[in-house]
Design a protein around this motif. Structure first.
Motif, PDB file in Angstrom:
ATOM      1  N   GLN A 218       0.806  -1.220   0.000  1.00  0.00           N
ATOM      2  CA  GLN A 218       0.000   0.000   0.000  1.00  0.00           C
ATOM      3  C   GLN A 218       0.843   1.276   0.000  1.00  0.00           C
ATOM      4  O   GLN A 218       0.395   2.317  -0.465  1.00  0.00           O
ATOM      5  N   GLN A 219       2.048   1.198   0.528  1.00  0.00           N
ATOM      6  CA  GLN A 219       2.883   2.389   0.636  1.00  0.00           C
ATOM      7  C   GLN A 219       4.348   2.029   0.439  1.00  0.00           C
ATOM      8  O   GLN A 219       4.727   0.851   0.421  1.00  0.00           O
ATOM      9  N   ILE A 220       5.167   3.087   0.351  1.00  0.00           N
ATOM     10  CA  ILE A 220       6.623   2.964   0.256  1.00  0.00           C
ATOM     11  C   ILE A 220       7.247   3.646   1.468  1.00  0.00           C
ATOM     12  O   ILE A 220       6.804   4.724   1.870  1.00  0.00           O
ATOM     13  N   ILE A 221       8.260   3.010   2.044  1.00  0.00           N
ATOM     14  CA  ILE A 221       9.117   3.745   2.976  1.00  0.00           C
ATOM     15  C   ILE A 221      10.289   4.261   2.171  1.00  0.00           C
ATOM     16  O   ILE A 221      11.069   3.486   1.597  1.00  0.00           O
ATOM     17  N   TRP A 222      10.390   5.594   2.107  1.00  0.00           N
ATOM     18  CA  TRP A 222      11.438   6.228   1.298  1.00  0.00           C
ATOM     19  C   TRP A 222      12.774   6.179   2.025  1.00  0.00           C
ATOM     20  O   TRP A 222      12.838   6.263   3.261  1.00  0.00           O
ATOM     21  N   THR A 223      13.833   6.067   1.247  1.00  0.00           N
ATOM     22  CA  THR A 223      15.187   6.100   1.778  1.00  0.00           C
ATOM     23  C   THR A 223      15.913   7.321   1.220  1.00  0.00           C
ATOM     24  O   THR A 223      15.446   7.961   0.274  1.00  0.00           O
ATOM     25  N   ASP A 224      17.051   7.638   1.810  1.00  0.00           N
ATOM     26  CA  ASP A 224      17.785   8.828   1.370  1.00  0.00           C
ATOM     27  C   ASP A 224      18.271   8.658  -0.066  1.00  0.00           C
ATOM     28  O   ASP A 224      18.560   7.550  -0.523  1.00  0.00           O
ATOM     29  N   ASP A 225      18.354   9.771  -0.779  1.00  0.00           N
ATOM     30  CA  ASP A 225      18.667   9.731  -2.207  1.00  0.00           C
ATOM     31  C   ASP A 225      20.108   9.327  -2.498  1.00  0.00           C
ATOM     32  O   ASP A 225      20.397   8.756  -3.553  1.00  0.00           O
ATOM     33  N   ALA A 226      21.032   9.603  -1.569  1.00  0.00           N
ATOM     34  CA  ALA A 226      22.454   9.392  -1.849  1.00  0.00           C
ATOM     35  C   ALA A 226      22.867   7.930  -1.693  1.00  0.00           C
ATOM     36  O   ALA A 226      23.583   7.386  -2.534  1.00  0.00           O
ATOM     37  N   THR A 227      22.405   7.272  -0.608  1.00  0.00           N
ATOM     38  CA  THR A 227      22.883   5.915  -0.312  1.00  0.00           C
ATOM     39  C   THR A 227      21.766   4.880  -0.219  1.00  0.00           C
ATOM     40  O   THR A 227      22.045   3.682  -0.249  1.00  0.00           O
ATOM     41  N   HIS A 228      20.529   5.327  -0.094  1.00  0.00           N
ATOM     42  CA  HIS A 228      19.376   4.437   0.109  1.00  0.00           C
ATOM     43  C   HIS A 228      19.571   3.517   1.313  1.00  0.00           C
ATOM     44  O   HIS A 228      19.099   2.383   1.329  1.00  0.00           O
ATOM     45  N   THR A 229      20.256   4.039   2.322  1.00  0.00           N
ATOM     46  CA  THR A 229      20.482   3.249   3.540  1.00  0.00           C
ATOM     47  C   THR A 229      19.729   3.803   4.742  1.00  0.00           C
ATOM     48  O   THR A 229      19.608   3.115   5.760  1.00  0.00           O
ATOM     49  N   LYS A 230      19.221   5.045   4.640  1.00  0.00           N
ATOM     50  CA  LYS A 230      18.548   5.685   5.764  1.00  0.00           C
ATOM     51  C   LYS A 230      17.049   5.761   5.506  1.00  0.00           C
ATOM     52  O   LYS A 230      16.621   6.183   4.432  1.00  0.00           O
ATOM     53  N   LEU A 231      16.249   5.374   6.487  1.00  0.00           N
ATOM     54  CA  LEU A 231      14.792   5.378   6.382  1.00  0.00           C
ATOM     55  C   LEU A 231      14.263   6.768   6.683  1.00  0.00           C
ATOM     56  O   LEU A 231      14.663   7.381   7.686  1.00  0.00           O
ATOM     57  N   GLU A 232      13.355   7.276   5.836  1.00  0.00           N
ATOM     58  CA  GLU A 232      12.987   8.683   5.960  1.00  0.00           C
ATOM     59  C   GLU A 232      11.494   8.929   6.171  1.00  0.00           C
ATOM     60  O   GLU A 232      11.082   9.435   7.193  1.00  0.00           O
ATOM     61  N   GLU A 233      10.651   8.598   5.196  1.00  0.00           N
ATOM     62  CA  GLU A 233       9.217   8.827   5.329  1.00  0.00           C
ATOM     63  C   GLU A 233       8.470   7.619   4.786  1.00  0.00           C
ATOM     64  O   GLU A 233       9.030   6.790   4.053  1.00  0.00           O
ATOM     65  N   ALA A 234       7.178   7.527   5.130  1.00  0.00           N
ATOM     66  CA  ALA A 234       6.339   6.427   4.642  1.00  0.00           C
ATOM     67  C   ALA A 234       5.211   7.012   3.812  1.00  0.00           C
ATOM     68  O   ALA A 234       4.300   7.635   4.356  1.00  0.00           O
ATOM     69  N   GLY A 235       5.287   6.839   2.501  1.00  0.00           N
ATOM     70  CA  GLY A 235       4.263   7.414   1.633  1.00  0.00           C
ATOM     71  C   GLY A 235       4.248   8.919   1.767  1.00  0.00           C
ATOM     72  O   GLY A 235       5.250   9.597   1.528  1.00  0.00           O
ATOM     73  N   THR A 236       3.123   9.467   2.207  1.00  0.00           N
ATOM     74  CA  THR A 236       3.001  10.915   2.416  1.00  0.00           C
ATOM     75  C   THR A 236       3.069  11.266   3.901  1.00  0.00           C
ATOM     76  O   THR A 236       2.659  12.352   4.300  1.00  0.00           O
ATOM     77  N   MET A 237       3.593  10.349   4.698  1.00  0.00           N
ATOM     78  CA  MET A 237       3.599  10.541   6.149  1.00  0.00           C
ATOM     79  C   MET A 237       5.020  10.473   6.712  1.00  0.00           C
ATOM     80  O   MET A 237       5.905   9.863   6.125  1.00  0.00           O
ATOM     81  N   ASN A 238       5.215  11.074   7.873  1.00  0.00           N
ATOM     82  CA  ASN A 238       6.411  10.797   8.657  1.00  0.00           C
ATOM     83  C   ASN A 238       6.296   9.367   9.183  1.00  0.00           C
ATOM     84  O   ASN A 238       5.197   8.824   9.300  1.00  0.00           O
ATOM     85  N   VAL A 239       7.432   8.761   9.517  1.00  0.00           N
ATOM     86  CA  VAL A 239       7.397   7.361   9.929  1.00  0.00           C
ATOM     87  C   VAL A 239       8.170   7.167  11.237  1.00  0.00           C
ATOM     88  O   VAL A 239       9.185   7.818  11.481  1.00  0.00           O
ATOM     89  N   PHE A 240       7.633   6.277  12.082  1.00  0.00           N
ATOM     90  CA  PHE A 240       8.222   5.945  13.375  1.00  0.00           C
ATOM     91  C   PHE A 240       8.500   4.447  13.428  1.00  0.00           C
ATOM     92  O   PHE A 240       7.749   3.645  12.852  1.00  0.00           O
ATOM     93  N   PHE A 241       9.553   4.084  14.177  1.00  0.00           N
ATOM     94  CA  PHE A 241       9.906   2.687  14.372  1.00  0.00           C
ATOM     95  C   PHE A 241      10.038   2.428  15.870  1.00  0.00           C
ATOM     96  O   PHE A 241      10.732   3.180  16.563  1.00  0.00           O
ATOM     97  N   ARG A 242       9.407   1.375  16.350  1.00  0.00           N
ATOM     98  CA  ARG A 242       9.571   0.977  17.748  1.00  0.00           C
ATOM     99  C   ARG A 242      10.457  -0.259  17.800  1.00  0.00           C
ATOM    100  O   ARG A 242      10.084  -1.322  17.312  1.00  0.00           O
ATOM    101  N   ILE A 243      11.646  -0.094  18.378  1.00  0.00           N
ATOM    102  CA  ILE A 243      12.556  -1.207  18.612  1.00  0.00           C
ATOM    103  C   ILE A 243      12.655  -1.388  20.117  1.00  0.00           C
ATOM    104  O   ILE A 243      13.027  -0.454  20.837  1.00  0.00           O
ATOM    105  N   ASN A 244      12.280  -2.594  20.589  1.00  0.00           N
ATOM    106  CA  ASN A 244      12.052  -2.821  22.022  1.00  0.00           C
ATOM    107  C   ASN A 244      11.035  -1.788  22.500  1.00  0.00           C
ATOM    108  O   ASN A 244       9.955  -1.693  21.928  1.00  0.00           O
ATOM    109  N   ASP A 245      11.370  -0.944  23.443  1.00  0.00           N
ATOM    110  CA  ASP A 245      10.400   0.050  23.929  1.00  0.00           C
ATOM    111  C   ASP A 245      10.853   1.475  23.660  1.00  0.00           C
ATOM    112  O   ASP A 245      10.437   2.414  24.350  1.00  0.00           O
TER     113      ASP A 245
END
Length: 355
Positions: A218-245
Motif C-alpha cells: 500500500q505504501q513505500i518507505i522512502w530512503t535517502d537519495d544518496a545511499t538508500h540506507t537511511k529510512l525517511e518517510e512512509a508514503g506521504t507521512m512521517n514514519v516511526f519505528f519501535r525497537i524494544n520500547d
C-alpha cells in the motif's frame, strides 16, 4: 492560541446548501466539499481583500505559471467538533509557519497571519454545520496557493491566488498496510524541495507508489537519495519505528517534512515517559531488528491518517511480518492525541483553538 476573525473580508454566502445531499456515513476522502471557499489574490506586490463565496470552479489563463512551472503549495489540517457542538482547530499556527516556509522555498509571497488564520476561522465558522460530532468525523481543511500570473517564460509569477477549501472526512486509510522499502526511487534530495509541501513532491511519488501497489504493497518507505540506507518517510507521512520500547524517527531536514502530527506524537510520547530518539534509522538496523524480534512496531503519522500502523515491510524481495501486539504504543498515542483534538482529554499543551 486565540484566533480572531478576519474583519476586512467580503462574504457572499451560497444561496443553497448542499449539506442535505451528503451521506456523512460513507465519505470518500477529499471528494466532497462544503458550501464555501476563500479566495485572496496577490498582485501589484500586495495581498488584496479576501472573499468567501460559494464553492465553484473559476477561470484561469492557460499560460498560468502553476501549469508550466509548478508553483503550488498546500497545507492539510482539520477541524473537530466536541460533545458541546463547539468547533476546534489543532495547532493552526504550526500550519501557517510551515506554509510560509514552503512559500519562501518556492519563491512565492508569504501569506499574512490575519488572512491565513483569520480567514480560516471565518470560513470554518460559516460552514461549521459540516463538522460532525463523534470520533473519526472531521472537517479536512486545505489551504493552498498557486501561481496565476500568465506567460510561459521560466521565472516566478508576479500574481498568486491563496485559497481555502473544506471537505468533511472520516478515516483516511483502512485495512492492513504493508510497505516496501525503496531501493532506487527517492522522495526528495538534499538542496531540493522535500521539506516544502509543494505539489510536485506528491506527483513525483505516484509512479513508484503505483509500482509498489502492483506488487501488493500500500505504501513505500522512502530512503535517502544518496545511499538508500537511511529510512525517511512512509508514503506521504512521517514514519516511526519501535525497537524494544524505544521509538525512533528521522530528524527533519531538507528532505523530510516537518509534520505537525509528528512533533505532537513526540511530545506526547515524552509526556508519557516513552523513550524517543530522533535520529537516522538505517535499513540494515531495521532488518536486523525484524530478524531478532526486537522490532515491535512501524507506524506512519500525518494529518489525514493521524497514526497508521504498518503490519510488515519488504526489502530486497524478503517480507518481514511485524508481531501482533496487545499493547501498541502507536495506537495508544493515537488515542491520546485524538482525545485532545476532540476535547475528550485535557489539552495540557495548549494545542487546540476554539472557533
Amino acid at each position: 492560541m486565540t484566533i480572531k476573525h478576519l474583519s476586512e473580508i467580503d462574504i457572499v454566502k451560497a444561496s443553497n446548501s448542499k449539506i442535505n445531499e451528503v451521506d456523512f456515513e460513507n465519505l470518500a476522502f477529499g471528494n466532497v466539499f462544503t458550501d464555501h471557499m476563500l479566495i485572496c489574490d496577490y498582485k501589484d506586490g500586495k495581498w488584496q481583500k479576501p472573499i468567501i463565496k460559494a464553492y465553484e470552479p473559476f477561470l484561469i489563463d492557460p499560460s498560468a505559471k502553476v501549469f508550466h512551472y509548478g508553483q503550488a503549495i498546500f497545507e492539510g489540517m482539520k477541524a473537530y467538533k466536541d460533545e458541546n457542538n463547539d468547533v476546534w482547530l489543532f495547532r493552526p499556527d504550526e500550519n501557517l509557519v510551515r506554509f510560509n516556509k514552503s512559500a519562501v522555498r518556492m519563491a512565492m509571497p508569504e501569506v499574512p497571519e490575519d488572512i491565513f488564520i483569520g480567514g480560516l476561522k471565518t470560513i470554518v465558522d460559516i460552514d461549521r454545520e459540516w463538522v460532525k460530532k463523534g470520533l473519526g468525523n472531521t472537517l479536512y481543511i486545505r489551504p493552498f496557493m498557486i501561481a496565476i500570473g500568465s506567460g510561459v517564460i521560466a521565472q516566478p509569477s508576479t500574481q498568486y491566488r491563496f485559497m481555502i477549501i473544506l471537505s468533511p472526512a472520516r478515516s483516511y486509510y483502512s485495512g492492513e498496510v504493508k510497505v516496501i522499502i525503496a531501493e532506487h526511487f527517492s522522495r526528495a534530495a538534499n538542496g531540493g524541495i522535500g521539506a516544502a509541501k509543494a505539489a510536485g513532491n506528491y506527483s513525483a511519488q505516484f509512479y513508484p507508489q503505483k509500482l509498489a501497489q502492483e506488487q501488493g504493497f500500500q505504501q513505500i518507505i522512502w530512503t535517502d537519495d544518496a545511499t538508500h540506507t537511511k529510512l525517511e518517510e512512509a508514503g506521504t507521512m512521517n514514519v516511526f519505528f519501535r525497537i524494544n520500547d524505544t521509538i525512533y524517527t528521522a530528524p527533519t531536514s531538507e528532505r523530510i517534512l516537518d509534520g505537525v502530527t509528528r512533533k505532537s506524537l513526540i511530545d506526547l510520547a515524552k509526556r508519557e515517559g516513552i523513550k524517543v530518539e530522533v535520529r537516522s534509522v538505517l535499513v540494515d538496523e531495521l532488518v536486523a531488528a525484524a530478524k531478532d524480534g526486537t522490532l515491535k512496531e512501524i507506524f506512519g503519522a500525518g494529518t489525514a491518517a493521524v497514526v497508521n500502523p504498518i503490519v510488515g515491510f519488504s526489502y530486497k524481495d524478503v517480507y518481514y511480518e511485524l508481531p501482533k501486539l496487545e499493547n501498541s504504543i502507536a495506537l495508544d498515542l493515537k488515542d491520546k492525541l485524538t482525545k485532545i483534538q476532540y476535547k475528550l482529554a485535557e489539552d495540557t499543551f495548549g494545542w487546540t483553538s476554539k472557533i
